[in-house]
Motif scaffolding. Structure first.
Motif, mmCIF file in Angstrom:
data_model
loop_
_atom_site.group_PDB
_atom_site.id
_atom_site.type_symbol
_atom_site.label_atom_id
_atom_site.label_comp_id
_atom_site.label_asym_id
_atom_site.label_seq_id
_atom_site.Cartn_x
_atom_site.Cartn_y
_atom_site.Cartn_z
ATOM 1 N N ALA A 1 0.824 -1.208 0.000
ATOM 2 C CA ALA A 1 0.000 0.000 0.000
ATOM 3 C C ALA A 1 0.857 1.257 0.000
ATOM 4 N N GLN B 1 -4.854 2.337 0.081
ATOM 5 C CA GLN B 1 -5.515 1.040 -0.036
ATOM 6 C C GLN B 1 -5.695 0.596 -1.481
ATOM 7 N N VAL C 1 -8.999 -2.002 3.469
ATOM 8 C CA VAL C 1 -9.191 -3.072 2.480
ATOM 9 C C VAL C 1 -9.997 -4.238 3.021
ATOM 10 N N GLY D 1 -13.314 -3.961 -1.803
ATOM 11 C CA GLY D 1 -12.254 -4.395 -0.908
ATOM 12 C C GLY D 1 -12.114 -5.907 -0.945
ATOM 13 N N ALA E 1 -4.557 1.985 5.694
ATOM 14 C CA ALA E 1 -5.000 1.415 4.416
ATOM 15 C C ALA E 1 -5.234 -0.083 4.543
#
Length: 298
Positions: free
Chosen positions: A68, A122, A157, A194, A153
């Motif tokens: 990330a 993310q 996710v 995500g 991040a």
């Protein structure tokens, strides 16, 4: 009579449900835990709890994914080194989307008792892992009993509806302002898919410190599952194997529950009947019933 008994037994075998898969619970719930940190400095007690959930010193095997961040190769190794100092077999794995289907990486994940996602952007993390064999292996390990953790991040996710940090109408009716997410407006908060490790809530992070209430309230009102949790810095939300949530750390997790609310249909969002919980360390929440249990006063 014997042939009738044989026929009954054969039919019973034919219609019997399949045997449970290894690691699966009767209700299909994961056996693992999610350890979702809202960013910022991590108190040692949080790190120790993650290690405990992963099996403890001498037994835990953790893989770190820090893609990330543009500096994740070094920060991921720093995280792995800190875990190794605690007696954990830890490895920092730096891959792009092509490497995420590598059999050696997948094998390492399948041996892990813990997975950790570092902070940053993310969207970088999902670009590297989404739809890959590695992502599938992470989900499988979570179902089988591993702990999956992440910060900032790496927290964003986790949910099916992932907040990207972008908005479609900056400033709202006052485009001259520099205030981010300054309005409660429908179709303003940009989201993406995500990893869906948690599907019954939307995750936000750095929540109190960065005053991110408007964007999470907006999403909770307009998007299923109409349940959101904003985790502040130095604080963790632990999703346990049974589905319950508990809060650890130095600040709070803020929960907005609009599952029974009445929501307006216009562009400006309005609602009645939204429930809010502010949960400090030691508190618990039952997402199925919507009941919160505050930590006892000290």
């Amino acid at each position: 009579m014997k042939w009738r008994l044989a026929l009954v037994l054969a039919l019973a075998v034919a219609v019997a449900p399949p045997a449970r898969m290894l690691g699966a619970q009767g209700d299909g719930a994961p056996r693992g835990a999610l350890f979702i940190v809202g960013g910022g400095p991590q108190p040692q007690a949080l790190v120790e709890e993650f290690v405990r959930l992963a099996g403890g010193a001498g037994r835990a095997r953790v893989v770190v994914f820090a893609m990330a961040s543009a500096s994740g190769q070094s920060s991921g190794e720093e995280k792995a080194r800190a875990l190794r100092a605690m007696g954990v077999d830890a490895e920092n794995i730096w891959i792009d989307r092509g490497g995420a289907d590598d059999s050696a990486v997948v094998r390492r994940v399948r041996q892990a008792t813990g997975i950790w996602f570092g902070g940053g952007d993310q969207s970088r993390l999902t670009a590297a892992l989404a739809g890959s064999a590695t992502a599938q292996a992470i989900a499988e390990r979570y179902r089988e009993g591993a702990v999956v953790g992440g910060t900032s991040a790496g927290a964003a996710v986790m949910s099916a509806v992932m907040i990207t940090g972008e908005e479609r109408h900056p400033g709202g009716v006052r485009p001259d302002t520099a205030l981010a997410f300054g309005v409660l407006m429908r179709d303003n908060v940009v989201t993406a898919d995500g990893f869906s490790l948690i599907s019954n809530a939307i995750i936000d992070q750095h929540f109190v410190r960065r005053r991110r209430h408007n964007r999470l309230i907006s999403l909770v009102l307009e998007r299923a599952p109409h349940l959101g949790v904003g985790i502040d810095e130095s604080t963790a939300l632990v999703v346990e194997a049974g589905g319950g949530w508990r809060v650890l750390g130095e600040s709070v997790a803020v929960i907005y529950d609009a599952r029974r609310a009445e929501v307006t249909a216009g562009g400006t969002l309005g609602a009645s009947g939204v429930t809010m919980h502010v949960l400090p360390s030691g508190s618990r929440f039952e997402p199925g019933t919507g009941r919160a249990h505050l930590a006892p006063r000290r």
